[in-house]
Design a protein around this motif. Structure first.
Motif, PDB file in Angstrom:
ATOM      1  N   THR A   8       0.838  -1.169   0.041  1.00  0.00           N
ATOM      2  CA  THR A   8      -0.116  -0.009   0.238  1.00  0.00           C
ATOM      3  C   THR A   8       0.870   1.050   0.047  1.00  0.00           C
ATOM      4  N   ASN A   9       1.992   1.287   0.835  1.00  0.00           N
ATOM      5  CA  ASN A   9       2.871   2.194   0.801  1.00  0.00           C
ATOM      6  C   ASN A   9       3.435   2.704  -0.429  1.00  0.00           C
ATOM      7  N   LEU A  10       3.897   1.415  -1.136  1.00  0.00           N
ATOM      8  CA  LEU A  10       4.468   1.721  -2.456  1.00  0.00           C
ATOM      9  C   LEU A  10       3.381   2.226  -3.480  1.00  0.00           C
ATOM     10  N   LYS A  11       2.202   1.658  -3.491  1.00  0.00           N
ATOM     11  CA  LYS A  11       1.222   2.364  -4.514  1.00  0.00           C
ATOM     12  C   LYS A  11       1.131   3.838  -4.287  1.00  0.00           C
ATOM     13  N   GLU A  12       1.003   4.201  -3.023  1.00  0.00           N
ATOM     14  CA  GLU A  12       0.925   5.639  -2.563  1.00  0.00           C
ATOM     15  C   GLU A  12       2.133   6.457  -2.901  1.00  0.00           C
ATOM     16  N   TRP A  13       3.332   5.791  -2.912  1.00  0.00           N
ATOM     17  CA  TRP A  13       4.537   6.491  -3.450  1.00  0.00           C
ATOM     18  C   TRP A  13       4.466   6.752  -4.892  1.00  0.00           C
ATOM     19  N   ILE A  14       4.046   5.462  -5.494  1.00  0.00           N
ATOM     20  CA  ILE A  14       4.099   5.674  -6.930  1.00  0.00           C
ATOM     21  C   ILE A  14       3.201   6.775  -7.391  1.00  0.00           C
ATOM     22  N   ASN A  15       2.273   6.859  -6.977  1.00  0.00           N
ATOM     23  CA  ASN A  15       1.051   7.842  -7.466  1.00  0.00           C
ATOM     24  C   ASN A  15       1.324   9.310  -6.896  1.00  0.00           C
ATOM     25  N   ALA A  16       2.468   9.328  -5.707  1.00  0.00           N
ATOM     26  CA  ALA A  16       2.504  10.814  -5.320  1.00  0.00           C
ATOM     27  C   ALA A  16       4.078  11.293  -6.136  1.00  0.00           C
ATOM     28  N   LYS A  17       4.806  10.262  -6.258  1.00  0.00           N
ATOM     29  CA  LYS A  17       6.247  10.852  -6.561  1.00  0.00           C
ATOM     30  C   LYS A  17       6.376  10.511  -8.000  1.00  0.00           C
ATOM     31  N   ILE A  18       5.811   9.349  -8.714  1.00  0.00           N
ATOM     32  CA  ILE A  18       6.466   8.930 -10.076  1.00  0.00           C
ATOM     33  C   ILE A  18       5.556   9.789 -11.147  1.00  0.00           C
ATOM     34  N   LYS A  19       6.014  10.600 -11.987  1.00  0.00           N
ATOM     35  CA  LYS A  19       5.445  11.333 -12.905  1.00  0.00           C
ATOM     36  C   LYS A  19       6.121  10.869 -14.181  1.00  0.00           C
ATOM     37  N   VAL A  20       5.567  10.497 -15.157  1.00  0.00           N
ATOM     38  CA  VAL A  20       6.271  10.209 -16.388  1.00  0.00           C
ATOM     39  C   VAL A  20       6.257  11.446 -17.377  1.00  0.00           C
ATOM     40  N   THR A  21       7.400  11.878 -17.656  1.00  0.00           N
ATOM     41  CA  THR A  21       7.277  12.997 -18.752  1.00  0.00           C
ATOM     42  C   THR A  21       7.772  12.455 -20.006  1.00  0.00           C
TER      43      THR A  21
END
Length: 147
Positions: free
Chosen positions: A131-144
Protein backbone atom coordinates in the motif's frame (compact mmCIF):
# COMPACT_ATOMS: atom_id res chain seq x y z
CA UNK A 1 4.85 10.28 -27.78
CA UNK A 2 3.92 7.12 -25.94
CA UNK A 3 5.30 6.76 -22.42
CA UNK A 4 7.77 3.91 -22.21
CA UNK A 5 8.83 2.66 -18.82
CA UNK A 6 11.07 -0.19 -17.69
CA UNK A 7 11.99 -1.50 -14.26
CA UNK A 8 15.55 -2.84 -14.05
CA UNK A 9 16.50 -4.76 -10.93
CA UNK A 10 18.83 -7.15 -9.16
CA UNK A 11 17.17 -9.49 -6.68
CA UNK A 12 18.74 -11.94 -4.25
CA UNK A 13 17.72 -15.28 -2.78
CA UNK A 14 14.62 -14.02 -0.99
CA UNK A 15 13.10 -12.48 -4.12
CA UNK A 16 11.94 -9.38 -2.22
CA UNK A 17 13.33 -6.91 -4.75
CA UNK A 18 11.80 -8.88 -7.62
CA UNK A 19 8.45 -8.79 -5.83
CA UNK A 20 8.67 -5.00 -5.45
CA UNK A 21 9.83 -4.58 -9.08
CA UNK A 22 6.83 -6.57 -10.28
CA UNK A 23 4.44 -4.58 -8.06
CA UNK A 24 5.81 -1.31 -9.48
CA UNK A 25 5.55 -2.66 -13.03
CA UNK A 26 1.96 -3.74 -12.41
CA UNK A 27 1.07 -0.27 -11.11
CA UNK A 28 2.85 1.57 -13.97
CA UNK A 29 1.79 -0.95 -16.64
CA UNK A 30 5.33 -1.66 -17.80
CA UNK A 31 7.91 -4.43 -18.02
CA UNK A 32 10.70 -5.58 -15.74
CA UNK A 33 14.20 -6.73 -16.52
CA UNK A 34 16.44 -8.76 -14.20
CA UNK A 35 20.06 -7.70 -14.88
CA UNK A 36 21.21 -11.23 -14.09
CA UNK A 37 19.28 -12.72 -17.02
CA UNK A 38 18.99 -9.85 -19.51
CA UNK A 39 22.37 -8.23 -20.02
CA UNK A 40 21.45 -5.37 -22.37
CA UNK A 41 18.63 -2.96 -23.18
CA UNK A 42 18.61 0.33 -25.07
CA UNK A 43 17.54 2.90 -22.47
CA UNK A 44 17.24 5.64 -25.10
CA UNK A 45 13.77 4.38 -26.00
CA UNK A 46 12.41 4.93 -22.46
CA UNK A 47 10.98 8.00 -20.72
CA UNK A 48 11.35 6.53 -17.26
CA UNK A 49 13.56 3.83 -15.76
CA UNK A 50 13.27 2.32 -12.29
CA UNK A 51 16.42 0.80 -10.78
CA UNK A 52 16.07 -1.55 -7.84
CA UNK A 53 18.25 -3.75 -5.70
CA UNK A 54 18.63 -5.29 -2.31
CA UNK A 55 21.16 -3.51 -0.13
CA UNK A 56 24.29 -5.61 0.36
CA UNK A 57 26.87 -4.38 2.90
CA UNK A 58 25.45 -0.85 2.64
CA UNK A 59 25.38 -0.69 -1.16
CA UNK A 60 23.18 -1.48 -4.15
CA UNK A 61 24.06 -4.80 -5.81
CA UNK A 62 27.31 -5.25 -7.75
CA UNK A 63 25.62 -6.87 -10.75
CA UNK A 64 23.28 -3.88 -11.16
CA UNK A 65 26.14 -1.41 -10.76
CA UNK A 66 28.23 -3.29 -13.35
CA UNK A 67 25.26 -3.24 -15.73
CA UNK A 68 24.94 0.53 -15.27
CA UNK A 69 28.65 1.06 -15.95
CA UNK A 70 28.09 -0.60 -19.34
CA UNK A 71 25.28 1.73 -20.47
CA UNK A 72 26.11 3.23 -23.84
CA UNK A 73 24.40 6.33 -25.27
CA UNK A 74 24.29 6.96 -29.03
CA UNK A 75 25.95 10.34 -28.39
CA UNK A 76 26.82 12.44 -25.32
CA UNK A 77 23.83 14.74 -25.87
CA UNK A 78 21.28 11.92 -25.85
CA UNK A 79 18.18 12.86 -23.88
CA UNK A 80 18.44 10.59 -20.84
CA UNK A 81 15.31 9.10 -19.29
CA UNK A 82 14.11 10.16 -15.86
CA UNK A 83 14.77 7.54 -13.21
CA UNK A 84 13.71 6.44 -9.77
CA UNK A 85 15.28 3.94 -7.41
CA UNK A 86 13.96 1.43 -4.92
CA UNK A 87 15.54 -1.00 -2.50
CA UNK A 88 14.90 -3.70 0.05
CA UNK A 89 17.26 -4.11 2.96
CA UNK A 90 17.66 -5.46 6.45
CA UNK A 91 18.24 -2.03 7.99
CA UNK A 92 15.37 0.34 8.76
CA UNK A 93 16.92 3.24 6.88
CA UNK A 94 18.28 3.14 3.32
CA UNK A 95 18.99 6.85 2.87
CA UNK A 96 22.79 6.50 2.76
CA UNK A 97 22.88 3.63 0.21
CA UNK A 98 20.28 5.43 -1.90
CA UNK A 99 22.22 8.71 -1.78
CA UNK A 100 25.37 6.88 -2.85
CA UNK A 101 23.51 5.08 -5.65
CA UNK A 102 22.00 8.35 -6.92
CA UNK A 103 25.51 9.81 -7.20
CA UNK A 104 26.73 6.63 -8.91
CA UNK A 105 23.91 6.77 -11.49
CA UNK A 106 24.64 10.41 -12.25
CA UNK A 107 28.40 9.91 -12.56
CA UNK A 108 28.45 6.62 -14.51
CA UNK A 109 25.39 7.04 -16.74
CA UNK A 110 24.37 10.71 -16.61
CA UNK A 111 20.98 9.71 -15.18
CA UNK A 112 19.30 11.85 -12.53
CA UNK A 113 16.73 10.32 -10.18
CA UNK A 114 13.40 11.92 -9.35
CA UNK A 115 12.58 9.85 -6.27
CA UNK A 116 13.43 6.81 -4.17
CA UNK A 117 11.56 4.23 -2.10
CA UNK A 118 12.78 1.61 0.36
CA UNK A 119 11.45 -1.00 2.74
CA UNK A 120 12.86 -3.57 5.09
CA UNK A 121 13.12 -6.90 3.34
CA UNK A 122 11.11 -8.72 5.99
CA UNK A 123 8.09 -6.50 5.37
CA UNK A 124 8.31 -6.39 1.55
CA UNK A 125 5.46 -8.88 1.20
CA UNK A 126 3.19 -7.20 3.72
CA UNK A 127 -0.01 -5.46 2.63
CA UNK A 128 1.20 -2.29 4.39
CA UNK A 129 4.42 -2.15 2.35
CA UNK A 130 2.55 -2.70 -0.91
CA UNK A 131 0.00 0.00 0.00
CA UNK A 132 2.85 2.35 0.89
CA UNK A 133 4.50 1.52 -2.45
CA UNK A 134 1.34 2.33 -4.42
CA UNK A 135 0.92 5.61 -2.56
CA UNK A 136 4.55 6.52 -3.31
CA UNK A 137 4.11 5.72 -7.01
CA UNK A 138 0.97 7.84 -7.25
CA UNK A 139 2.54 10.75 -5.36
CA UNK A 140 6.10 10.76 -6.70
CA UNK A 141 6.39 9.01 -10.04
CA UNK A 142 5.44 11.26 -12.92
CA UNK A 143 6.21 10.22 -16.46
CA UNK A 144 7.46 13.04 -18.64
CA UNK A 145 7.17 12.45 -22.40
CA UNK A 146 10.48 12.59 -24.27
CA UNK A 147 11.10 15.62 -26.43
Amino acid sequence: MENKIIIIYQSGKTGNTKLIAEAIANELKCTTMDVKTNPTVNLEQYNLVGFGSGIYAGSFGRVLKKWIKNIKWSNPDTCKPDAFIFSTQGAKNASRPQTKFNAFLSKKAGIVTISGWACQAGSAKSPEALTNLKEWINAKIKVTPKA
